[in-house]
Design a protein around this motif. Structure first.
Motif, PDB file in Angstrom:
ATOM      1  N   GLN A 133       0.852  -1.300  -0.043  1.00  0.00           N
ATOM      2  CA  GLN A 133      -0.024  -0.092   0.034  1.00  0.00           C
ATOM      3  C   GLN A 133       0.746   1.182  -0.013  1.00  0.00           C
ATOM      4  N   GLU A 134       1.981   1.238   0.966  1.00  0.00           N
ATOM      5  CA  GLU A 134       2.881   2.324   0.771  1.00  0.00           C
ATOM      6  C   GLU A 134       3.721   2.615  -0.414  1.00  0.00           C
ATOM      7  N   THR A 135       4.000   1.426  -1.230  1.00  0.00           N
ATOM      8  CA  THR A 135       4.675   1.452  -2.574  1.00  0.00           C
ATOM      9  C   THR A 135       3.685   2.055  -3.704  1.00  0.00           C
ATOM     10  N   GLY A 180      -9.098   3.654 -13.961  1.00  0.00           N
ATOM     11  CA  GLY A 180      -9.798   4.067 -12.791  1.00  0.00           C
ATOM     12  C   GLY A 180      -9.704   3.634 -11.524  1.00  0.00           C
ATOM     13  N   LEU A 181      -8.130   3.295 -11.273  1.00  0.00           N
ATOM     14  CA  LEU A 181      -7.637   2.736 -10.298  1.00  0.00           C
ATOM     15  C   LEU A 181      -7.006   3.591  -9.354  1.00  0.00           C
ATOM     16  N   LYS A 182      -7.258   3.676  -8.057  1.00  0.00           N
ATOM     17  CA  LYS A 182      -6.642   4.596  -6.885  1.00  0.00           C
ATOM     18  C   LYS A 182      -5.981   3.684  -6.045  1.00  0.00           C
ATOM     19  N   PRO A 183      -5.081   4.367  -5.308  1.00  0.00           N
ATOM     20  CA  PRO A 183      -4.180   3.540  -4.471  1.00  0.00           C
ATOM     21  C   PRO A 183      -5.200   2.971  -3.255  1.00  0.00           C
ATOM     22  N   SER A 184      -6.238   3.822  -2.923  1.00  0.00           N
ATOM     23  CA  SER A 184      -7.135   3.217  -1.780  1.00  0.00           C
ATOM     24  C   SER A 184      -7.824   1.948  -2.110  1.00  0.00           C
ATOM     25  N   ASP A 185      -7.580   1.489  -3.392  1.00  0.00           N
ATOM     26  CA  ASP A 185      -8.230   0.297  -3.956  1.00  0.00           C
ATOM     27  C   ASP A 185      -7.574  -0.879  -3.572  1.00  0.00           C
ATOM     28  N   ASP A 200      -5.963  -7.693  -4.656  1.00  0.00           N
ATOM     29  CA  ASP A 200      -5.891  -6.601  -5.069  1.00  0.00           C
ATOM     30  C   ASP A 200      -4.829  -6.053  -5.782  1.00  0.00           C
ATOM     31  N   ILE A 201      -3.409  -6.521  -5.536  1.00  0.00           N
ATOM     32  CA  ILE A 201      -2.550  -6.394  -6.227  1.00  0.00           C
ATOM     33  C   ILE A 201      -2.658  -6.606  -7.810  1.00  0.00           C
ATOM     34  N   GLN A 202      -3.562  -7.717  -8.076  1.00  0.00           N
ATOM     35  CA  GLN A 202      -3.965  -8.176  -9.330  1.00  0.00           C
ATOM     36  C   GLN A 202      -4.798  -7.152 -10.376  1.00  0.00           C
ATOM     37  N   LYS A 203      -5.309  -6.033  -9.466  1.00  0.00           N
ATOM     38  CA  LYS A 203      -5.717  -5.096 -10.380  1.00  0.00           C
ATOM     39  C   LYS A 203      -4.795  -4.078 -10.984  1.00  0.00           C
ATOM     40  N   ILE A 204      -3.376  -4.023 -10.525  1.00  0.00           N
ATOM     41  CA  ILE A 204      -2.535  -3.242 -10.886  1.00  0.00           C
ATOM     42  C   ILE A 204      -1.907  -3.477 -12.538  1.00  0.00           C
ATOM     43  N   PRO A 205      -1.714  -2.614 -13.312  1.00  0.00           N
ATOM     44  CA  PRO A 205      -1.175  -2.942 -14.402  1.00  0.00           C
ATOM     45  C   PRO A 205       0.110  -3.398 -14.545  1.00  0.00           C
ATOM     46  N   PHE A 206       0.669  -4.348 -15.235  1.00  0.00           N
ATOM     47  CA  PHE A 206       2.056  -4.887 -15.374  1.00  0.00           C
ATOM     48  C   PHE A 206       2.931  -3.677 -15.446  1.00  0.00           C
ATOM     49  N   THR A 207       4.266  -3.776 -15.211  1.00  0.00           N
ATOM     50  CA  THR A 207       5.463  -2.895 -15.729  1.00  0.00           C
ATOM     51  C   THR A 207       6.201  -3.863 -16.481  1.00  0.00           C
ATOM     52  N   ASP A 208       6.645  -3.384 -17.462  1.00  0.00           N
ATOM     53  CA  ASP A 208       7.752  -4.230 -18.434  1.00  0.00           C
ATOM     54  C   ASP A 208       9.065  -3.358 -18.747  1.00  0.00           C
ATOM     55  N   LYS A 209      10.091  -3.761 -19.386  1.00  0.00           N
ATOM     56  CA  LYS A 209      11.221  -2.949 -19.634  1.00  0.00           C
ATOM     57  C   LYS A 209      10.995  -1.992 -20.583  1.00  0.00           C
ATOM     58  N   THR A 210       9.769  -2.024 -21.615  1.00  0.00           N
ATOM     59  CA  THR A 210       9.466  -1.009 -22.357  1.00  0.00           C
ATOM     60  C   THR A 210       9.375   0.381 -21.569  1.00  0.00           C
ATOM     61  N   ALA A 211       8.517   0.306 -20.546  1.00  0.00           N
ATOM     62  CA  ALA A 211       8.107   1.391 -19.671  1.00  0.00           C
ATOM     63  C   ALA A 211       9.713   2.075 -19.339  1.00  0.00           C
TER      64      ALA A 211
END
Length: 433
Positions: free
Chosen positions: A25-27, A46-51, A57-68
């Motif tokens: 949650q802090e991260t 439409g995702l907020k940290p409070s969600d 719920d981590i599964q709601k977060i988009p992935f990060t990859d090397k492209t970013a």
């Protein structure tokens, strides 16, 4: 047996997950408020940290990859002001731009803690003398291990990558007991010791190996030839460097994950669905305490499996298997990550370079060597052998500047490389473990 931090390494599952949720949650809050790339991604769905109310719920977060990480070069993913950064590291990129990561002093302290744990699990203590045979520089390979070993009180010999005979002489002179290197280099050292007839003068007892897969067959060979206990550790620049996980002496096959610093998932690399515990898939990592460079759900492209059963050593952390293979085309050669696309970018500079080429990775005397086989038309050089040889040398030097390792270039006859109907097979492995 020494457990460096038993309060964490032997914590209950409930205790670990409670700490992980707090840090997730802090991260998430840090990423959303400090990194515009993450804010844009969250806002788009439409995702907020409070969600994020549970670990699931981590599964709601988009992935990060090397492209970013490439698109935001160099500092776009940093979550602190640049004057808070005390160190930069970087890994090679596929298009000429490296992936740059930053560390606050707090990040470096946490990195040191992670290495102290995995080194202790491998049996290293303050009586040891640890010789570093990893490259020092922008890569994370040697640095994290260096400070973690010093932290547990071991003497660190920062030999770095270099002259093999000098490495062996230093082992003899300084009484080295711990070797830090790739497993293939450890085999080469063993061969050289035999050649010099000095193996009985070397007092190694433990190896901390990374940068390459340490299969069971390779592990047995290293242990037999050097008379040591060989252990694996795992890490990657994008989430910290070495220290994500490491083997303990009691098991010797699975690597304990530092779960208070890394939340791990296994996904199906095609569907991106989270898999059930024990299933093999792609490792995804969320950092839990990074200040300068936090990452959410980073796709490592490494294929592995997680184990949740108890370990005989007393540690309660989730363990991961050796990485079996990758979902992308990255090669790991002597601990350096390289991509076929990097070869393409270099070859594109040369008008005389043919589009017909392949990378050959072979093993000689326990070391990996990489060759570029390039079809060439002699008429490009007006039958001048001297100009052709100069082209070959220039290409080798250009590849070395780009990849930071030596690549042997072999010019071969037109039509000699195998053609395929589908996607060209750019890499051929002539090695076995």
């Amino acid at each position: 047996m020494t457990i460096w931090n038993p309060d964490i390494e032997c914590a209950s599952r409930d205790e670990i997950e409670a700490l992980q949720l707090k840090r997730v949650q802090e991260t998430v809050e840090r990423c959303y408020t400090k990194v515009s790339w993450y804010k844009d991604k969250f806002d788009a769905i439409g995702l907020k940290p409070s969600d994020i109310k549970s670990l699931k719920d981590i599964q709601k977060i988009p992935f990060t990859d090397k492209t970013a990480l490439r698109d935001t070069f160099p500092y776009g993913m940093f979550a602190v002001d640049i004057d808070e950064i005390v160190r930069l590291h970087a890994s090679s990129g596929t298009t000429g731009k490296p992936i740059v990561v930053g560390y606050t002093q707090h990040d470096l302290d946490n990195w040191t803690e992670c290495i102290s744990r995995i080194a202790s699990a491998a049996g290293v203590d303050k009586q040891d003398r640890a010789q570093m045979a990893f490259l020092y520089g922008m890569f994370t390979g040697g640095w994290g291990l260096h400070y973690g070993l010093e932290n547990i009180g071991a003497m660190v010999i920062p030999a770095g990558a270099g002259n093999t005979e000098q490495h062996i002489q230093m082992m003899i002179d300084y009484g080295t007991t711990v070797l830090i290197s790739t497993p293939s280099y450890a085999l080469y050292l063993a061969e050289k010791m035999d050649e010099l007839g000095v193996k009985d003068q070397v007092n190694l007892r433990v190896g901390l190996f990374g940068g390459e897969k340490l299969s069971e067959a390779l592990k047995r060979e290293v242990e037999d030839k050097l008379g040591i206990v060989a252990t694996s550790n795992y890490g990657l620049t994008e989430v910290m460097g070495p220290g994500v996980s490491g083997e303990c002496l009691e098991d010797g096959t699975l690597m304990h994950i530092n779960e208070d610093y890394f939340y791990v998932e296994i996904i199906d690399p095609e569907t991106e669905e989270v898999l059930e515990p024990g299933e093999e898939g792609e490792l995804v990592i969320t950092t839990l305490a990074k200040e300068a460079f936090p990452v959410l759900r980073f796709r490592t492209h490494d294929i592995t499996r997680l184990h949740y059963d108890a370990c005989a050593c007393g540690r309660t952390s989730i363990r991961m298997e050796q990485v079996q293979h990758r979902t992308d085309d990255m090669l790991v050669i002597r601990g350096v990550n390289i991509f076929p696309s990097q070869f393409e970018s270099v070859l594109a500079k040369y008008e005389a370079a043919s589009p017909q080429w392949k990378i050959v990775v072979r093993r000689e005397k326990g070391m990996d060597y990489t060759e570029l086989h390039l079809e060439i038309n002699p008429h490009n050089f007006e039958d001048s052998m001297a100009r052709m040889e100069q082209f070959r040398r220039d290409l080798e030097e250009d590849l070395h500047k780009t990849l930071h390792i030596r690549i042997k270039v072999l010019l071969v006859e037109p039509g000699s490389l195998k053609r395929t109907q589908g996607k060209s097979k750019r890499v051929e492995y002539l090695r076995s473990y």
